[in-house]
Design a protein around this motif. Sequence first.
Motif, PDB file in Angstrom:
ATOM      1  N   GLN A 152       2.434  -0.577  11.926  1.00 39.15           N
ATOM      2  CA  GLN A 152       2.988   0.293  10.880  1.00 39.15           C
ATOM      3  C   GLN A 152       1.943   0.582   9.798  1.00 39.15           C
ATOM      4  OE1 GLN A 152       6.211  -1.312   8.525  1.00 39.15           O
ATOM      5  NE2 GLN A 152       6.470   0.605   7.398  1.00 39.15           N
ATOM      6  N   GLU A 153       1.243  -0.467   9.349  1.00 42.99           N
ATOM      7  CA  GLU A 153       0.235  -0.275   8.289  1.00 42.99           C
ATOM      8  C   GLU A 153      -0.841   0.710   8.744  1.00 42.99           C
ATOM      9  OE1 GLU A 153       0.304  -1.405   5.208  1.00 42.99           O
ATOM     10  OE2 GLU A 153       1.956  -2.820   5.392  1.00 42.99           O
ATOM     11  N   THR A 154      -1.208   0.609  10.022  1.00 41.73           N
ATOM     12  CA  THR A 154      -2.284   1.451  10.547  1.00 41.73           C
ATOM     13  C   THR A 154      -1.876   2.927  10.576  1.00 41.73           C
ATOM     14  OG1 THR A 154      -3.138  -0.386  11.828  1.00 41.73           O
ATOM     15  CG2 THR A 154      -3.738   1.810  12.599  1.00 41.73           C
ATOM     16  N   VAL A 155      -0.636   3.177  10.948  1.00 39.08           N
ATOM     17  CA  VAL A 155      -0.189   4.576  11.025  1.00 39.08           C
ATOM     18  C   VAL A 155       0.171   5.108   9.634  1.00 39.08           C
ATOM     19  CG1 VAL A 155       1.423   6.164  12.155  1.00 39.08           C
ATOM     20  CG2 VAL A 155       0.641   4.136  13.374  1.00 39.08           C
ATOM     21  N   PHE A 216       8.657   2.165  13.794  1.00 34.11           N
ATOM     22  CA  PHE A 216       7.903   2.478  12.578  1.00 34.11           C
ATOM     23  C   PHE A 216       6.612   3.241  12.851  1.00 34.11           C
ATOM     24  CE2 PHE A 216      10.886   0.185  10.066  1.00 34.11           C
ATOM     25  CZ  PHE A 216      10.797   0.838   8.850  1.00 34.11           C
ATOM     26  N   ALA A 217       6.142   3.287  14.089  1.00 33.78           N
ATOM     27  CA  ALA A 217       5.005   4.177  14.381  1.00 33.78           C
ATOM     28  C   ALA A 217       5.483   5.619  14.223  1.00 33.78           C
ATOM     29  CB  ALA A 217       4.472   3.911  15.778  1.00 33.78           C
ATOM     30  N   ARG A 218       6.676   5.899  14.743  1.00 30.48           N
ATOM     31  CA  ARG A 218       7.224   7.266  14.611  1.00 30.48           C
ATOM     32  C   ARG A 218       7.557   7.599  13.164  1.00 30.48           C
ATOM     33  NH1 ARG A 218      12.230   8.496  18.084  1.00 30.48           N
ATOM     34  NH2 ARG A 218      12.283  10.323  16.757  1.00 30.48           N
ATOM     35  N   ILE A 219       8.121   6.633  12.453  1.00 32.29           N
ATOM     36  CA  ILE A 219       8.490   6.897  11.049  1.00 32.29           C
ATOM     37  C   ILE A 219       7.237   7.232  10.242  1.00 32.29           C
ATOM     38  CG2 ILE A 219       9.280   5.777   8.907  1.00 32.29           C
ATOM     39  CD1 ILE A 219      11.491   4.469  10.495  1.00 32.29           C
ATOM     40  N   GLU A 220       6.193   6.436  10.395  1.00 29.12           N
ATOM     41  CA  GLU A 220       4.982   6.687   9.604  1.00 29.12           C
ATOM     42  C   GLU A 220       4.274   7.950  10.080  1.00 29.12           C
ATOM     43  OE1 GLU A 220       4.677   5.353   6.895  1.00 29.12           O
ATOM     44  OE2 GLU A 220       5.704   3.429   7.049  1.00 29.12           O
ATOM     45  N   ASN A 221       4.369   8.261  11.374  1.00 30.81           N
ATOM     46  CA  ASN A 221       3.833   9.541  11.848  1.00 30.81           C
ATOM     47  C   ASN A 221       4.495  10.701  11.136  1.00 30.81           C
ATOM     48  OD1 ASN A 221       1.720   9.593  13.697  1.00 30.81           O
ATOM     49  ND2 ASN A 221       3.047   8.830  15.331  1.00 30.81           N
TER      50      ASN A 221
END
Length: 341
Positions: A152-155, A216-221
């Motif tokens: 999550q932090e990375t995205v 959370f990868a999608r959320i941060e994207n």
Amino acid sequence: MISQRKDDHVRLAVEQQQQHSGHNQFDEVTFVHHALAGLDRADVSLATTFAGLGWPVPLYINAMTGGSERTGAINRDLGIAARETGVPIASGSMSAYFKNPDCAGTFSVLREENPRGFVIANVNATATVDMARSAVDLLRADALQIHINTVQETVMPEGDRSFASWVPQIERIAGGLEVPVIVKEVGFGLSRETVGLLDSLGVRLADLGGRGGTDFARIENGRRELADYAYLTGWGQSTAACLLDAQDAPIPVLASGGVRHPLDVARALALGASGVGVSGTFLRTLLDGGVTALIERITTWLDQLAALQTVLGARTPADLTHCDLLIHGELRAFCADRGID
Ligand code: FNR
């Protein structure tokens, strides 16, 4: 800025709930039906004990929010729902409180509405021992979660890029607090190697936080303006896979990530979870139908979990681990690859 992020997370998580296909790897776990295994409902209990804790039910509302006016109102309703149903509840990350103590009330409302319930504070792995203590004090919390979320932090455009300090920092917090420390993933899963490491750091409980629900990868994207990381969607291990991977874990494990209904709760308990956490599904219920709908939903889940235990012959949630399970499809292949019997 943090309060805007908190509002974005709620909006994007609920949108994701509305778009979700409905399938995840819990569907690859089925109970063998034994037609005469049934018990009397009156003999079934939902109470559970693990890591020196006693919970009235094996279900909890997992970490979500706080830090803005809107999310403070959500926390008030979550606190009321926890009080009315007796489920333990975790706060969202309290980093916003460390940056701006004026937003303390958006977190402490969880305790104000739920004075006698089991409440869990939540910090990230860069918090100092003093910060972790002040988070626990603010909520008069019974336990502390440290969330770990490198993907999550990375995205996340404004996210952390340095993770090496997390291991020693988790050890400091675990050694410096009076309440039990739980380390949780946010939806990418903990491997058995990571759970073993957490044990060696003095962590009392691991929340496996696997893939299959809020992503959370999608959320941060969805919050990025520049080149995205869409290819990371699907990263990590599902919650069912994490539970199988952690069969002989040295510390008790909690399960969260993609829990959709009481059968998933029963599956997670049967796979060895001591308790099962839900975020996105309950958030959507709250935002669609208000606190009355959420109380009704949690009450129904608990009632149906007891009904499933009755059919399966499990007097207690822990007895579900004696049930015969079938593991299918990709989950079965995962077990073979990881050498799990
Ligand atoms: C979360 N989650 C989360 N976790 C955490 O440890 N600290 C946090 O601040 C947040 N914030 C947050 C906001 C929102 C809106 C959601 C929906 C979730 C992650 C959560 O606790 C859980 O690990 C994942 O959501 C996976 O569970 P579900 O949603 O699939 O049940």
